[in-house]
Design an enzyme around this catalytic site. Structure first.
Site, mmCIF file in Angstrom:
data_model
loop_
_atom_site.group_PDB
_atom_site.id
_atom_site.type_symbol
_atom_site.label_atom_id
_atom_site.label_comp_id
_atom_site.label_asym_id
_atom_site.label_seq_id
_atom_site.Cartn_x
_atom_site.Cartn_y
_atom_site.Cartn_z
ATOM 1 N N GLU A 89 6.828 21.848 67.002
ATOM 2 C CA GLU A 89 6.570 21.396 65.636
ATOM 3 C C GLU A 89 7.846 20.764 65.084
ATOM 4 O OE1 GLU A 89 4.196 23.931 63.292
ATOM 5 O OE2 GLU A 89 4.753 23.015 61.375
ATOM 6 N N ARG A 90 7.695 19.554 64.561
ATOM 7 C CA ARG A 90 8.840 18.785 64.044
ATOM 8 C C ARG A 90 9.902 18.586 65.120
ATOM 9 N NH1 ARG A 90 5.457 17.120 60.353
ATOM 10 N NH2 ARG A 90 4.783 18.774 58.952
ATOM 11 N N LYS A 110 7.470 34.279 58.977
ATOM 12 C CA LYS A 110 7.022 33.365 57.914
ATOM 13 C C LYS A 110 5.708 33.943 57.411
ATOM 14 C CE LYS A 110 5.385 28.569 57.264
ATOM 15 N NZ LYS A 110 5.403 27.179 57.814
ATOM 16 N N ASP A 137 12.508 21.428 50.478
ATOM 17 C CA ASP A 137 12.199 21.414 51.914
ATOM 18 C C ASP A 137 13.051 20.408 52.690
ATOM 19 O OD1 ASP A 137 10.994 21.972 54.273
ATOM 20 O OD2 ASP A 137 9.031 21.149 53.774
ATOM 21 N N GLU A 144 19.353 28.765 55.706
ATOM 22 C CA GLU A 144 18.585 28.050 56.730
ATOM 23 C C GLU A 144 18.794 26.549 56.586
ATOM 24 O OE1 GLU A 144 14.479 29.310 57.770
ATOM 25 O OE2 GLU A 144 13.935 27.191 57.622
ATOM 26 N N GLU A 189 2.352 28.454 53.642
ATOM 27 C CA GLU A 189 1.633 27.354 54.304
ATOM 28 C C GLU A 189 0.528 27.866 55.228
ATOM 29 O OE1 GLU A 189 4.845 25.023 56.047
ATOM 30 O OE2 GLU A 189 5.047 23.928 54.171
ATOM 31 N N ARG A 231 11.544 34.968 55.986
ATOM 32 C CA ARG A 231 11.801 33.679 55.342
ATOM 33 C C ARG A 231 11.335 33.655 53.884
ATOM 34 N NH1 ARG A 231 9.488 29.136 57.706
ATOM 35 N NH2 ARG A 231 11.307 27.791 57.599
ATOM 36 N N LYS A 281 16.017 28.513 52.678
ATOM 37 C CA LYS A 281 16.345 27.112 52.958
ATOM 38 C C LYS A 281 17.451 26.636 52.023
ATOM 39 C CE LYS A 281 11.992 25.619 55.013
ATOM 40 N NZ LYS A 281 10.979 24.554 55.189
ATOM 41 N N GLU A 289 13.607 16.300 60.583
ATOM 42 C CA GLU A 289 12.265 16.039 60.064
ATOM 43 C C GLU A 289 12.265 14.988 58.953
ATOM 44 O OE1 GLU A 289 10.235 19.531 58.679
ATOM 45 O OE2 GLU A 289 8.500 18.395 57.950
ATOM 46 N N ARG A 302 7.277 23.705 42.388
ATOM 47 C CA ARG A 302 7.571 24.263 43.711
ATOM 48 C C ARG A 302 9.044 24.663 43.848
ATOM 49 N NH1 ARG A 302 6.233 21.301 49.505
ATOM 50 N NH2 ARG A 302 7.842 22.370 50.696
ATOM 51 N N TRP A 311 0.669 19.628 47.500
ATOM 52 C CA TRP A 311 1.887 20.182 48.085
ATOM 53 C C TRP A 311 3.046 20.396 47.115
ATOM 54 C CZ3 TRP A 311 1.812 22.115 52.928
ATOM 55 C CH2 TRP A 311 0.721 21.760 53.738
HETATM 56 O O1 GCW Z 1 9.438 21.429 56.511
HETATM 57 C C1 GCW Z 1 8.236 22.126 56.626
HETATM 58 C C2 GCW Z 1 7.592 21.560 57.843
HETATM 59 C C3 GCW Z 1 6.661 22.508 58.537
HETATM 60 C C4 GCW Z 1 7.379 23.829 58.751
HETATM 61 C C5 GCW Z 1 7.774 24.380 57.395
HETATM 62 C C6 GCW Z 1 8.557 25.693 57.492
HETATM 63 C C7 GCW Z 1 7.206 25.372 60.576
HETATM 64 O O2 GCW Z 1 6.939 20.358 57.493
HETATM 65 O O3 GCW Z 1 6.286 21.912 59.758
HETATM 66 O O4 GCW Z 1 6.610 24.762 59.477
HETATM 67 O O5 GCW Z 1 8.596 23.462 56.729
HETATM 68 O O6 GCW Z 1 9.762 25.637 57.313
HETATM 69 O O7 GCW Z 1 7.975 26.728 57.713
#
Ligand code: GCW
Length: 710
Positions: A177-178, A299, A382, A404, A303, A336, A377, A410, A353, A572
């Site tokens: 993923e990514r 996590k 994001d 993080e 999402e 997380r 994060k 990405e 958000r 989102w």
């Molecule tokens: O940045 C977003 C991504 C998702 C990712 C999510 C996360 C793993 O688009 O792909 O999922 O963050 O950090 O959990």
């Protein structure tokens, strides 16, 4: 810190040192090409282990140091004498020294009487000392010092890479993923790979950069991946065995719903006794299979991933239940903080958000168990090209917090654009929430923030004591021949490890250090060109993509290329609110979402006030007219036009810098970089034109310089 391998003393004594240093010649050597080891390998290098320390001899990392020395000296004409007296370089294991040196990974270097002596208390410390000498090359190996001793210890004992690798190829997200570097180095065809040579080679690269923990699967844990925790434990043990010789501990991402999906229970309620017993047994099986296992990454309620909210429990309840299960084994839970409402209504201006991590977690400060690390994060949204530092770091003094970062690009060009991230990471690590002279983010995650008890951690030995949470980052590595797709994206992985070890390092110096190792002996012009291409490449990327901190504006789902309104009317929570008059998100206390109030002084006021808010974050904090005059003196509209045009110009100069030296590097590398730069030019042109056109059409304000806008 490493647990001795399950091998007997007798075996170790008769066979000192593992067979080989893992090097697959078909794979690009990144920052450890053979030639990078030449300065050390030309010398007489002794690995000195005191007599009668059976544990030390059994330590797989000590054996790695021996193998490295044997291989380097054999390849470059040096030798590996037994005694320090016969050596130019002595790597001395002194098990009593760890405490004095500042932890199990610490080492000291002394230069006197023609000899460089590295002393460490453990194999891991010795290995870091070994790579310190490799990185330093000839200057570090000159033994003509005055005997002065340098001490080196990591800022934090938790320096982790998180892989978002899936075992089975996911229909939407693929194998990684990514991931922008091919498949997974761990998994193929729905299984753990039979041949893990590549993982061992990766471990070696990570150790040379300073990383000491790796989580090997995606935080989105799908059905196949969930089983790593149970059926696949022998396979996970094989991966852990590939990392162990380089002092790296293995972690797993686990599904919150494991008791249901794997255990056949009807609930995952953290307060249910059967659920707790299930996790205790699961953890016991893991540590039975892998004695030095690191812990779980989670996590939850994020999402679409399951979590404790479904049972009306808090994230502290959830994390602590897992913490209790892993505590007897010295394990950690990385929980997380990326929890937000991804099904919000864009019509509702009250939901922000950016507030989410703080609003969900800060009320629980002080409730998390000692072996829980809350992983936050770097920014509140994001991994955008520009965000303010997440205020959550300043608001949980009684919680172990990890920073993080995202090495995988990405939102920063997906390893098709050359974007070096050392500088933004360094800015985040060095950010001071409480004004000049106050603790930095790096201090906070090392357990030295205000209100923390000042503990410096336990060196990772038990993963328990201290208030540190360390640093984690999403890896950018795949099974691509260059590891990272774009060969220059290797610099990001390298810089992450080095900054995690020492956040005070200068990112520009790290760039040169990386280039020197990766292109050893290359013409000086090559290194100068790499510096010119990468040093300010993050700023360049920002100049042609989303402006002034507004974020996103990417194509939905895959997140590559411009689509200004792509997320504007979606659930989102990533809006810019552009209309004919203005753009930006009002996050003030006075008239907006109140997000500025999550910061302590002085930032709560600096960001609140249009007069003091830094230009680069203006649209993150304020909704302003296109005619608003920035601190730079330009209007918002004119700033967008000017920087988009200049951004593309800078990319074109990057291409010229590369073309001037491409013939001086390995043709494979040259070809791949040239191909990626062509795509960067195409994409940056698209960004420039889409952004300029959007702002012009919305605002009706022409470019003062009359350039072509469509
Ligand atoms: O940045 C977003 C991504 C998702 C990712 C999510 C996360 C793993 O688009 O792909 O999922 O963050 O950090 O959990």
């Amino acid at each position: 810190m490493a647990t001795p391998a399950p091998t007997t003393d007798r075996t170790v004594r008769t066979a000192p040192g593992p067979a080989a240093v893992p090097v697959d010649p078909a794979v690009h050597p990144a920052w450890l090409p053979d030639a990078a080891l030449a300065p050390l390998g030309r010398r007489q290098v002794a690995v000195v282990v005191p007599d009668g320390v059976a544990d030390a001899l059994a330590d797989p990392v000590v054996r790695t140091v021996r193998a490295e020395v044997t291989a380097a000296t054999a390849a470059h004409g040096g030798a590996a004498p037994e005694r320090a007296d016969d050596a130019d370089v002595a790597l001395v294991l002194d098990p009593g020294a760890a405490g004095r040196l500042g932890g199990p990974e610490a080492f000291e270097v002394a230069r006197a009487a023609g000899r460089v002596t590295v002393t460490a208390g453990t194999g891991a410390g010795l290995l870091h000392g070994f790579f310190h000498l490799v990185r330093g090359g000839e200057p570090a190996l000159a033994g003509d010092g005055d005997g002065a001793v340098e001490r080196h210890a990591p800022a934090t004992t938790l320096r982790m890479l998180d892989h978002w690798d899936n075992v089975a190829v996911h229909p939407a997200m693929g194998q990684v993923e990514r991931g922008y570097a091919g498949g997974s180095i761990f998994y193929a065809d729905g299984e753990v790979r039979a041949d893990l040579t590549r993982v061992a080679q990766y471990a070696r690269l990570l150790a040379a950069a300073g990383v000491n923990r790796v989580a090997i699967n995606n935080v989105n844990v799908h059905a196949r991946e969930a089983r790593l925790l149970t059926d696949d434990l022998p396979e996970v043990a094989r991966i852990a065995a590939a990392f162990r010789p380089y002092g790296i501990r293995t972690h797993l991402s686990v599904s919150w719903a494991s008791p249901v999906v794997l255990g056949g229970l009807t609930t995952s309620d953290p307060l249910d006794e059967d659920v707790r017993a299930w996790w205790r047994a699961a953890a016991a099986r893991v540590w039975d299979a892998i004695e030095d296992f690191g812990g779980f990454v989670v996590k939850a309620d994020s999402e679409g991933q399951p979590g404790p909210f479904a049972y009306g429990r808090s994230h502290a309840d959830g994390a602590n239940m897992l913490a209790e299960a892993v505590a007897p084994h010295g394990g950690l839970v990385h929980w997380r903080a990326f929890v937000y409402n991804h099904t919000q209504d864009w019509r509702d201006r009250g939901t922000d958000r950016a507030r989410a991590a703080y609003d969900h977690f800060v009320p629980h400060d002080g409730e998390f168990a000692d072996n829980v690390v809350v992983q936050v994060k770097h920014g509140p949204i994001d991994f955008q090209v520009r965000e303010p530092v997440s205020p959550t770091f300043a608001a949980m003094p009684r919680t172990r917090l990890a920073l993080e970062l995202q090495v995988t690009q990405e939102y920063t060009g997906q390893q098709r654009h050359a974007v070096y991230l050392g500088r933004p990471w360094s800015q985040v690590l060095g950010f001071r929430f409480w004004g000049d002279g106050s603790p930095t983010v790096a201090d906070v995650v090392a357990g030295r923030g205000p209100g923390a008890d000042g503990g410096t951690g336990d060196g990772g030995a038990g993963g328990g004591a201290g208030r540190e949470g360390g640093v984690a980052a999403v890896s950018n590595v795949g099974d691509d021949r260059f590891w990272t797709g774009h060969p220059l994206a290797q610099a990001n992985l390298y810089a992450f490890g080095r900054l995690a070890w020492d956040p005070a390092l200068d990112p520009a110096d790290l760039l040169d250090e990386w280039a020197g190792l990766t292109f050893p002996g290359a013409d000086r012009r090559v290194r100068e060109a790499l510096h010119a291409i990468l040093d300010e490449s993050w700023e360049t990327y920002e100049m042609y993509t989303a402006p002034l901190g507004v974020g996103f504006m990417v194509r939905p789902h895959h997140h590559y290329g411009p689509d200004v309104d792509g997320y504007e009317y979606t659930p989102w929570g990533t809006y810019h609110f552009a209309d004919r008059d203005g753009i930006g998100v009002d996050r003030t206390r006075a008239t907006g979402t109140g997000y500025t109030g999550q910061y302590p002084a002085p930032w709560r006021d600096v960001y609140e006030d249009l007069e003091t808010c830094p230009d680069e974050l203006l649209l993150f904090f304020h909704h302003v007219p296109y005619t608003h005059v920035l601190r730079s003196g330009s209007t918002v509209a004119q700033h967008v036009y000017d920087t988009r045009f200049a951004g593309l110009e800078r990319v074109l100069r990057t291409v010229e810098a590369w073309q001037a030296v491409a013939d001086l590097v390995d043709p494979d590398v040259a070809e791949r970089v040239t191909e990626r730069l062509a795509e960067q030019v195409r994409s940056a042109t698209e960004w420039r034109d889409v952004l300029n056109t959007y702002f012009w059409r919305k605002s009706g304000i022409p470019d003062a310089k009359g350039r072509e806008i469509y």
